[in-house]
Design a protein around this motif. Structure first.
Motif, PDB file in Angstrom:
ATOM      1  N   GLY A  43       6.057   2.447   3.287  1.00 23.45           N
ATOM      2  CA  GLY A  43       6.379   1.673   4.483  1.00 23.45           C
ATOM      3  C   GLY A  43       6.354   0.182   4.197  1.00 23.45           C
ATOM      4  O   GLY A  43       7.206  -0.566   4.690  1.00 23.45           O
ATOM      5  N   CYS A  44       5.370  -0.242   3.411  1.00 21.55           N
ATOM      6  CA  CYS A  44       5.305  -1.657   3.010  1.00 21.55           C
ATOM      7  C   CYS A  44       6.537  -2.020   2.198  1.00 21.55           C
ATOM      8  O   CYS A  44       7.111  -3.099   2.384  1.00 21.55           O
ATOM      9  CB  CYS A  44       4.069  -1.920   2.147  1.00 21.55           C
ATOM     10  SG  CYS A  44       2.499  -1.595   2.948  1.00 21.55           S
TER      11      CYS A  44
ATOM     12  N   GLY B 266       0.785  -1.232   0.000  1.00 22.72           N
ATOM     13  CA  GLY B 266       0.000   0.000   0.000  1.00 22.72           C
ATOM     14  C   GLY B 266       0.810   1.271   0.000  1.00 22.72           C
ATOM     15  O   GLY B 266       0.325   2.314  -0.446  1.00 22.72           O
ATOM     16  N   CYS B 267       2.002   1.257   0.528  1.00 28.60           N
ATOM     17  CA  CYS B 267       2.741   2.509   0.695  1.00 28.60           C
ATOM     18  C   CYS B 267       4.237   2.235   0.775  1.00 28.60           C
ATOM     19  O   CYS B 267       4.674   1.084   0.746  1.00 28.60           O
ATOM     20  CB  CYS B 267       2.270   3.226   1.967  1.00 28.60           C
ATOM     21  SG  CYS B 267       2.723   2.352   3.482  1.00 28.60           S
TER      22      CYS B 267
HETATM   23 CU   LIG Z   1       2.273   0.337   3.627  1.00 29.01          CU
END
Ligand SMILES: [Cu+2]
Length: 66
Positions: free
Chosen positions: A13-14, A10-11
């Protein structure tokens, strides 16, 4: 090199979670994530199946791509 098809990236961070997990298996691994395509390109001596299972253990459904 091999490719994993990974869902739910998703982002950023992932992306970094996935990258770090793969590099925890093989600190020499080169990982490049195409978030839009859901593809993770991996250059590693680790087996695709071990890399796939660590990514999946993070909660991202994954399969080995062609
Ligand atoms: Cu994420």
């Amino acid at each position: 090199m091999f490719v994993l098809e990974v869902s739910g990236i998703g982002c950023g961070g992932c992306v970094s979670k996935i990258t770090k997990a793969i590099q925890s298996l093989d600190n020499q691994a080169t990982v490049s994530v195409d978030r839009a395509a859901g593809k993770v390109n991996v250059e590693s001596n680790e087996s695709p199946e071990r890399v796939r299972s660590i990514v999946e253990a993070l909660g991202f459904p994954s399969k080995i791509g062609i």
